[in-house]
Scaffold this motif. Structure first.
Motif, PDB file in Angstrom:
ATOM      1  N   ALA A 226       9.614  -9.165 -42.185  1.00  0.00           N
ATOM      2  CA  ALA A 226       9.237 -10.201 -41.234  1.00  0.00           C
ATOM      3  C   ALA A 226       8.289  -9.653 -40.187  1.00  0.00           C
ATOM      4  CB  ALA A 226      10.481 -10.806 -40.588  1.00  0.00           C
TER       5      ALA A 226
ATOM      6  N   ASN B  62       4.801  -9.583 -41.412  1.00  0.00           N
ATOM      7  CA  ASN B  62       4.179 -10.901 -41.334  1.00  0.00           C
ATOM      8  C   ASN B  62       3.558 -11.111 -39.964  1.00  0.00           C
ATOM      9  OD1 ASN B  62       5.048 -11.425 -43.855  1.00  0.00           O
ATOM     10  ND2 ASN B  62       6.814 -12.664 -43.267  1.00  0.00           N
ATOM     11  N   GLN B  63       4.343 -10.786 -38.918  1.00  0.00           N
ATOM     12  CA  GLN B  63       3.896 -11.083 -37.563  1.00  0.00           C
ATOM     13  C   GLN B  63       2.653 -10.271 -37.199  1.00  0.00           C
ATOM     14  OE1 GLN B  63       5.156 -13.566 -35.934  1.00  0.00           O
ATOM     15  NE2 GLN B  63       6.653 -13.930 -37.524  1.00  0.00           N
TER      16      GLN B  63
ATOM     17  N   THR C 275       5.179 -19.646 -37.043  1.00  0.00           N
ATOM     18  CA  THR C 275       6.495 -20.290 -37.106  1.00  0.00           C
ATOM     19  C   THR C 275       6.375 -21.797 -37.215  1.00  0.00           C
ATOM     20  OG1 THR C 275       7.454 -18.494 -35.788  1.00  0.00           O
ATOM     21  CG2 THR C 275       8.707 -20.538 -35.929  1.00  0.00           C
TER      22      THR C 275
ATOM     23  N   PHE D  70       5.857 -23.055 -40.722  1.00  0.00           N
ATOM     24  CA  PHE D  70       7.059 -23.092 -41.557  1.00  0.00           C
ATOM     25  C   PHE D  70       8.001 -24.215 -41.137  1.00  0.00           C
ATOM     26  CE2 PHE D  70       5.510 -18.960 -42.754  1.00  0.00           C
ATOM     27  CZ  PHE D  70       5.906 -18.851 -44.086  1.00  0.00           C
TER      28      PHE D  70
ATOM     29  N   TYR E 247       9.152 -27.167 -43.632  1.00  0.00           N
ATOM     30  CA  TYR E 247      10.540 -27.600 -43.823  1.00  0.00           C
ATOM     31  C   TYR E 247      10.654 -29.117 -43.719  1.00  0.00           C
ATOM     32  CZ  TYR E 247      15.368 -28.695 -42.761  1.00  0.00           C
ATOM     33  OH  TYR E 247      16.610 -29.277 -42.761  1.00  0.00           O
TER      34      TYR E 247
ATOM     35  N   VAL F 299      12.198 -22.454 -47.338  1.00  0.00           N
ATOM     36  CA  VAL F 299      11.670 -21.824 -46.130  1.00  0.00           C
ATOM     37  C   VAL F 299      12.244 -20.422 -45.956  1.00  0.00           C
ATOM     38  CG1 VAL F 299      11.638 -21.936 -43.606  1.00  0.00           C
ATOM     39  CG2 VAL F 299      11.206 -23.995 -44.937  1.00  0.00           C
TER      40      VAL F 299
ATOM     41  N   TYR G  90       9.495 -17.478 -45.789  1.00  0.00           N
ATOM     42  CA  TYR G  90       9.159 -16.957 -44.455  1.00  0.00           C
ATOM     43  C   TYR G  90       8.991 -15.431 -44.414  1.00  0.00           C
ATOM     44  CZ  TYR G  90       9.259 -16.472 -39.374  1.00  0.00           C
ATOM     45  OH  TYR G  90       8.940 -16.168 -38.076  1.00  0.00           O
TER      46      TYR G  90
ATOM     47  N   HIS H  90       4.921 -25.764 -49.357  1.00  0.00           N
ATOM     48  CA  HIS H  90       5.369 -24.501 -49.954  1.00  0.00           C
ATOM     49  C   HIS H  90       4.265 -23.828 -50.772  1.00  0.00           C
ATOM     50  CE1 HIS H  90       7.568 -21.832 -52.750  1.00  0.00           C
ATOM     51  NE2 HIS H  90       8.365 -21.648 -51.713  1.00  0.00           N
TER      52      HIS H  90
ATOM     53  N   THR I 109       2.655 -20.169 -49.761  1.00  0.00           N
ATOM     54  CA  THR I 109       3.043 -18.993 -50.554  1.00  0.00           C
ATOM     55  C   THR I 109       1.895 -18.413 -51.368  1.00  0.00           C
ATOM     56  OG1 THR I 109       3.905 -20.477 -52.282  1.00  0.00           O
ATOM     57  CG2 THR I 109       5.484 -19.606 -50.675  1.00  0.00           C
TER      58      THR I 109
END
Length: 325
Positions: free
Chosen positions: A2, A5-6, A96, A99, A103, A161, A165, A182, A186
């Motif tokens: 994660a 990703n950031q 964020t 995502f 959702y 999600v 994520y 999605h 992705t």
């Protein structure tokens, strides 16, 4: 992962239609704003009518109430951002937030699918078991089924999600779509998408095909029941009670099934055409559904006429009273 990703991608950019030239951005945003405005006005007016008219406090309209709320929320989730992208060149969306939008896009789509299943169940019982309908299908029954639909619908989108994520997004941040979904997200991951894409495809098929299978079964049973009615006029009258639901169901399922089947048999579309088809089957039904309810449902039509005439009479009385004084 994660954390990767950031540091790799902190925000995404909604591209919309990649082949659309800048001189048409204003027109595109105006069209989508008009769609959003008509969707809100039509569905909010229908909500007002449902709450005000006691004659509409019936199971069938309780089901439609769920569809109306879902349509409003889906359009509000998707349209403002793409309108801002073309109107104000504000296509950026935080990592964020993208995502979160993903959702809700899949969640409200799943809710719609389950609500249409409940709608088919209502017509199935009403026509195949008319004498037992008042005891089986009550407002309380529809309330329980509706709550179940809204709760159960959370599972698949949440799983999608949760799995998407943490993927490493370290390449392009351009989402070639009008909203975060999605597939659009992705494909940007710097890893093999297959282990994540296939379960998502299975989830989508379950959400789409299981309700559709029951709907097809229920309407086949309805047709068999209608054919047993001796009078042709009675047959047509019985079928007319399903007309609005059939149109709504067809608008939701047929384009989706076409897109999925086309992709599996090797039919390819240009990127812009594919996005246009997705936008049409996602955003056109919420806009025209209220019109279908009003034109194809006698009770709603009568309630609208009664309210319109009542307001007209009140205005005339006010004018007469003013003249007298």
């Amino acid at each position: 992962m994660a954390q990767e990703n950031q540091t790799g991608v902190k925000e995404f950019v909604i591209v919309g239609f990649p082949g659309l030239r800048p001189e048409y951005y204003g027109l595109a945003s105006a069209v989508m704003f008009l769609v959003y405005f008509c969707t809100l006005v039509g569905n909010v007016l229908f909500l007002f009518l449902l709450f005000k008219e006691r004659s509409l406090h019936k199971p069938m309209y309780c089901i439609i109430l769920n569809l109306v709320i879902s349509d409003i929320l889906f359009s509000t989730t998707t349209l403002p951002k793409i309108i801002a992208r073309y109107w104000f060149d504000a296509g950026a969306i935080s990592f964020t937030a993208c995502f979160v939008q993903m959702y809700f896009v899949h969640y409200f789509g799943t809710v719609n699918s389950y609500v249409l299943l409940i709608m088919a169940l209502d017509r199935y019982v009403a026509i195949c078991y008319p004498l037992r309908y008042p005891t089986i299908i009550k407002n309380s029954t529809i309330l329980i089924l509706s709550i179940t639909a809204w709760v159960v619908a959370k599972a698949c989108p949440l799983m999608m999600v949760i799995r998407a994520y943490p993927l490493p997004y370290c390449a392009s941040n351009a989402i070639v779509q009008c909203y975060c979904d999605h597939i659009a997200i992705t494909v940007l991951a710097c890893t093999d998408r297959t282990p994540y894409g296939f379960p998502a495809f299975i989830f989508a098929m379950v959400v789409l095909l299981v309700p559709l299978a029951f709907i097809v079964f229920s309407y086949c049973a309805i047709i068999v029941a209608v054919l047993k009615i001796a009078s042709t006029q009675s047959r047509l009258k019985t079928l007319s009670t399903c007309s609005a639901q059939l149109i709504i169901i067809a608008l939701y399922f047929l384009p989706r099934c076409f897109v999925y089947l086309a992709s599996n048999v090797g039919i390819t579309f240009s990127t812009d055409l594919r996005i246009a088809i997705i936008m049409l089957y996602s955003l056109l039904p919420p806009m025209i559904n209220p019109l279908i309810y009003c034109l194809r449902t006698a009770e709603v039509k009568q309630s609208l006429i009664k309210r319109f005439r009542g307001q007209k009479v009140d205005i005339q009385r006010t004018n007469i009273s003013a003249l007298c004084h």
